[in-house]
Design a protein around this motif. Structure first.
Motif, PDB file in Angstrom:
ATOM      1  N   TYR A 223      60.625  28.796  44.978  1.00  0.00           N
ATOM      2  CA  TYR A 223      60.146  27.951  43.884  1.00  0.00           C
ATOM      3  C   TYR A 223      60.051  28.786  42.602  1.00  0.00           C
ATOM      4  CZ  TYR A 223      58.954  24.820  47.723  1.00  0.00           C
ATOM      5  OH  TYR A 223      59.014  24.020  48.839  1.00  0.00           O
TER       6      TYR A 223
ATOM      7  N   ASP B 139      67.459  12.075  36.760  1.00  0.00           N
ATOM      8  CA  ASP B 139      66.453  12.521  37.732  1.00  0.00           C
ATOM      9  C   ASP B 139      65.324  11.505  37.903  1.00  0.00           C
ATOM     10  OD1 ASP B 139      65.297  14.699  39.432  1.00  0.00           O
ATOM     11  OD2 ASP B 139      63.689  14.519  37.959  1.00  0.00           O
TER      12      ASP B 139
ATOM     13  N   GLN C  93      62.300  12.005  39.102  1.00  0.00           N
ATOM     14  CA  GLN C  93      60.993  12.508  38.682  1.00  0.00           C
ATOM     15  C   GLN C  93      60.789  12.287  37.176  1.00  0.00           C
ATOM     16  OE1 GLN C  93      58.492  13.286  40.724  1.00  0.00           O
ATOM     17  NE2 GLN C  93      58.646  15.463  41.163  1.00  0.00           N
TER      18      GLN C  93
ATOM     19  N   LYS D  23      57.397  13.037  34.956  1.00  0.00           N
ATOM     20  CA  LYS D  23      57.482  14.495  34.830  1.00  0.00           C
ATOM     21  C   LYS D  23      58.066  14.856  33.468  1.00  0.00           C
ATOM     22  CE  LYS D  23      58.382  18.491  37.747  1.00  0.00           C
ATOM     23  NZ  LYS D  23      56.955  18.713  37.983  1.00  0.00           N
TER      24      LYS D  23
ATOM     25  N   THR E  15      61.252  20.296  32.156  1.00  0.00           N
ATOM     26  CA  THR E  15      62.622  20.297  32.684  1.00  0.00           C
ATOM     27  C   THR E  15      63.165  21.711  32.870  1.00  0.00           C
ATOM     28  OG1 THR E  15      63.553  20.146  30.448  1.00  0.00           O
ATOM     29  CG2 THR E  15      63.147  18.067  31.610  1.00  0.00           C
TER      30      THR E  15
ATOM     31  N   TYR F 278      62.753  23.922  35.117  1.00  0.00           N
ATOM     32  CA  TYR F 278      63.145  24.317  36.469  1.00  0.00           C
ATOM     33  C   TYR F 278      64.580  23.930  36.797  1.00  0.00           C
ATOM     34  CZ  TYR F 278      62.016  19.439  37.695  1.00  0.00           C
ATOM     35  OH  TYR F 278      61.960  18.068  37.758  1.00  0.00           O
TER      36      TYR F 278
ATOM     37  N   TYR G 196      67.094  26.409  38.918  1.00  0.00           N
ATOM     38  CA  TYR G 196      67.811  26.013  40.132  1.00  0.00           C
ATOM     39  C   TYR G 196      69.320  26.043  39.915  1.00  0.00           C
ATOM     40  CZ  TYR G 196      63.829  24.621  43.019  1.00  0.00           C
ATOM     41  OH  TYR G 196      62.709  24.631  43.810  1.00  0.00           O
TER      42      TYR G 196
ATOM     43  N   HIS H 138      68.485  18.850  43.243  1.00  0.00           N
ATOM     44  CA  HIS H 138      69.199  20.050  43.676  1.00  0.00           C
ATOM     45  C   HIS H 138      70.567  19.708  44.257  1.00  0.00           C
ATOM     46  CE1 HIS H 138      67.208  18.771  47.419  1.00  0.00           C
ATOM     47  NE2 HIS H 138      68.072  19.508  48.079  1.00  0.00           N
TER      48      HIS H 138
ATOM     49  N   GLU I 224      56.274  22.616  46.192  1.00  0.00           N
ATOM     50  CA  GLU I 224      57.424  21.741  46.016  1.00  0.00           C
ATOM     51  C   GLU I 224      57.002  20.558  45.142  1.00  0.00           C
ATOM     52  OE1 GLU I 224      60.254  20.147  45.213  1.00  0.00           O
ATOM     53  OE2 GLU I 224      59.462  18.593  46.525  1.00  0.00           O
ATOM     54  N   LYS I 225      57.074  20.756  43.834  1.00  0.00           N
ATOM     55  CA  LYS I 225      56.650  19.739  42.872  1.00  0.00           C
ATOM     56  C   LYS I 225      57.831  19.211  42.069  1.00  0.00           C
ATOM     57  CE  LYS I 225      52.127  21.947  42.603  1.00  0.00           C
ATOM     58  NZ  LYS I 225      51.075  22.539  41.753  1.00  0.00           N
ATOM     59  N   TYR I 226      59.042  19.374  42.626  1.00  0.00           N
ATOM     60  CA  TYR I 226      60.252  19.062  41.874  1.00  0.00           C
ATOM     61  C   TYR I 226      60.973  17.825  42.416  1.00  0.00           C
ATOM     62  CZ  TYR I 226      58.797  23.712  40.755  1.00  0.00           C
ATOM     63  OH  TYR I 226      58.014  24.784  40.406  1.00  0.00           O
ATOM     64  N   ASN I 227      60.941  17.641  43.733  1.00  0.00           N
ATOM     65  CA  ASN I 227      61.408  16.394  44.348  1.00  0.00           C
ATOM     66  C   ASN I 227      60.234  15.556  44.838  1.00  0.00           C
ATOM     67  OD1 ASN I 227      64.309  16.345  44.205  1.00  0.00           O
ATOM     68  ND2 ASN I 227      64.343  18.044  45.663  1.00  0.00           N
TER      69      ASN I 227
END
Length: 435
Positions: free
Chosen positions: A51, A72, A74, A80, A83, A85, A89, A113, A206-209
Motif C-alpha cells: 500500500y 473509477d 471510488q 474519494k 487520486t 495513489y 500503482y 488496479h 486497503e482503502k483504494y478498492n
C-alpha cells in the motif's frame, strides 16, 4: 507459457482453481495482488503491491492514468478525492509487467488496479483477456480483449438449427435469463463474514478498492431513499397515446458494463438529458430502472425525469414484458436488452459498437445528435426484421465467439467452482494458449 492472473477479491479463488490446472499442463503461473486479504492458495509466484505511503507516491502525468481515474468507482460513487495513489500503482504495475513480460494476462476490467494493468498491457503490447459471460447463449463465456466487449478467438462451435431455435425461443419468451441475472441466495452468516473481511481489509490499509464503511453506509441509505422517491412519481402502466415511444433501460452502476465498456456514456443523467433535448414534440422517452437499482439513481437524475415533460419514469415493479410491446424503439449503451430485441425484432439501437451490431436489425449510434433522428426516420419508413435463418446465424455468431463454461463469483455462486465447470473453463483457456 508465462501467465499472469490479477487478484479480484473472491474471483481470485475462482481463478486459482483454473491456474492450478494450467500449471499442471506446464504453464508458468504468476499473480499480481492488490488486496492482501485475498491471496490465492496455489504455490505460485505472488507479487503483492504494498500500500502506498507519502514517500512512495510520485506524480507522473499520464493520460491513460487520467482515464482510469475518470472511470473509477471510488471517485465517481464513493466520494474519494485523493487520486495520488493511481500514479503510485501505475508505476509499480508498469515496472512489474516490463520485468515479467508475460505471454498473457487474465483479469477483470472493473477495479482500478485492473484498469491500470490493462492500460500498461496495451502500451507494452501484452494480451490482456477478461473472461466474462457472453450473456446469451447461457452457460457460455468469451475472452474479451482488454477493456472492450470484443471477443478474442472463440470455440467456433455451431448450434444445430433445432438447438438454435430453442435458444431463440427461450430468449424471446423469457424462459431463461443470463447467468449473471440468476438469483444466488447468500446466507446471512456469509454476508457478515464478507463485511468483516472487507472491514479488516480497510483497517489494514486497503482503502483504494474498499470504500469507507461510514461512507458506504450513508450511500446505501441514500440509495434506498432514492428508490422510494423514484417510485413515488413513477408510472406502472404505459399510456395508450399516439406518441412515438422510446425506451431507455437504466444500467446499474457501478458496473463495468457502463463504467468501462460504455465509459463514453457513464454519466447516464447527462445521456438522458441529451436524449430528451434531441427528441421532437411527438416523442416520449421512457426510463425503466434496473430492478436492482444502485447508485445510478441520483438526485440529479430524479430531478431531471420529474421536470422534463417528454421523460416518463417507470416504477421498479414494471416488468419488461409489459413495456416492450408498447415501444417503437429501444436505446441501450451495452445492455443485454440488445440481444433480446434483436431476436424479437424490436427496433434497437446501441451507443457502443459490439458484436450485437453484426445483426442487421441492430443500429449503432456513433454521434447521438446526428444519428438518432435519422435512425428513427429510417425505422419508420422501412424496418427490416430478421428472418428465422438470420436469427439462427446471429445466435451462432455469439456461440462461435464464446466457450462452454460459467464465469461467476464464488462468494455468491458456489456452483461455478464445481469440477465440471472448472474442467470446461480450463479447456477453453488451453485452447487460446495453443501456439
Amino acid at each position: 507459457m508465462k501467465l499472469l492472473f490479477i487478484e479480484n477479491r473472491y474471483k481470485t479463488f475462482f481463478y486459482d482453481k483454473i491456474a492450478d490446472q494450467l500449471a499442471k499442463s506446464g504453464h508458468e503461473i504468476h499473480w499480481l495482488i492488490q488486496n492482501k486479504q485475498f491471496l490465492p492458495s496455489g504455490d505460485f509466484e505472488k507479487f503483492v503491491i504494498e500500500y502506498p505511503t507519502e514517500k512512495s507516491v510520485h506524480f507522473e502525468e499520464d493520460e491513460a492514468v487520467e482515464e482510469v481515474i475518470r472511470s473509477d468507482r471510488q471517485i465517481n460513487h464513493f466520494g474519494k478525492k485523493d487520486t495520488s495513489y493511481f500514479y503510485y500503482y501505475n508505476s509499480v504495475i508498469k515496472k512489474y509487467l516490463k520485468n515479467l513480460n508475460p505471454d498473457y494476462v487474465f483479469g477483470e476490467s472493473t477495479a482500478f488496479h485492473e484498469l491500470l494493468t490493462i492500460a500498461n498491457c496495451k502500451n507494452q503490447k501484452i494480451p490482456y483477456l477478461n473472461p466474462s459471460t457472453c450473456r446469451y447463449p447461457i452457460g457460455r463465456f468469451s475472452f474479451y480483449k482488454y477493456d472492450s466487449l470484443e471477443p478474442y478467438k472463440g470455440s467456433n462451435e455451431e448450434l444445430s438449427i433445432r438447438d438454435a431455435e430453442e435458444v431463440i425461443d427461450q430468449i424471446i419468451n423469457r424462459k431463461t435469463v443470463p447467468d449473471y441475472m440468476k438469483p444466488s441466495p447468500v446466507s446471512k452468516q456469509r454476508i457478515l463474514e464478507d463485511k468483516l473481511k472487507k472491514l479488516i481489509s480497510y483497517a489494514k490499509g486497503e482503502k483504494y478498492n474498499t470504500p469507507s464503511p461510514i461512507v458506504k453506509y450513508k450511500i446505501e441509505k441514500k440509495k434506498k431513499r432514492n428508490i422510494e422517491v423514484w417510485d413515488d412519481s413513477a408510472k406502472k402502466l404505459i399510456d395508450n397515446c399516439s406518441s412515438y415511444k422510446i425506451l431507455y433501460p437504466l444500467q446499474m452502476q457501478p458496473e463495468a458494463n457502463i463504467d468501462v465498456w460504455g465509459k463514453k456514456y457513464r454519466d447516464q443523467t447527462n445521456l438522458i438529458r441529451r436524449l430528451a433535448d434531441i427528441l421532437p414534440d411527438n416523442c416520449l422517452l421512457y426510463i425503466k430502472p434496473n430492478p436492482k437499482s444502485k447508485y445510478e439513481l441520483t438526485n440529479e437524475l430524479i430531478s431531471l425525469v420529474n421536470n422534463k415533460a417528454n421523460i416518463i419514469s417507470l416504477h421498479h415493479s414494471t416488468k419488461m414484458d409489459n413495456v416492450l410491446p408498447h415501444m417503437n424503439l429501444v436505446l441501450t449503451v451495452t445492455g443485454t436488452i440488445a440481444i433480446e430485441c434483436i431476436l424479437s425484432n424490436k427496433p434497437i439501437a446501441t451507443l457502443v459498437k459490439t458484436i450485437n451490431n453484426k445483426a442487421g436489425n441492430c443500429e449503432f449510434i456513433s454521434i447521438l445528435e446526428n444519428d438518432l433522428m435519422s435512425i428513427i426516420n429510417r425505422i419508420e419508413k422501412k424496418y427490416s426484421p430478421l428472418t428465422n435463418q438470420e436469427k439462427i446465424d446471429f445466435i451462432n455468431v455469439l456461440n462461435r465467439s464464446s466457450y462452454k463454461g460459467i464465469i461467476s463469483d464464488p462468494f455468491s455462486d458456489k456452483n461455478c467452482m464445481s469440477p465440471n465447470n472448472i474442467a470446461d473453463l480450463v479447456k477453453a483457456f488451453e485452447s487460446i494458449l495453443k501456439k
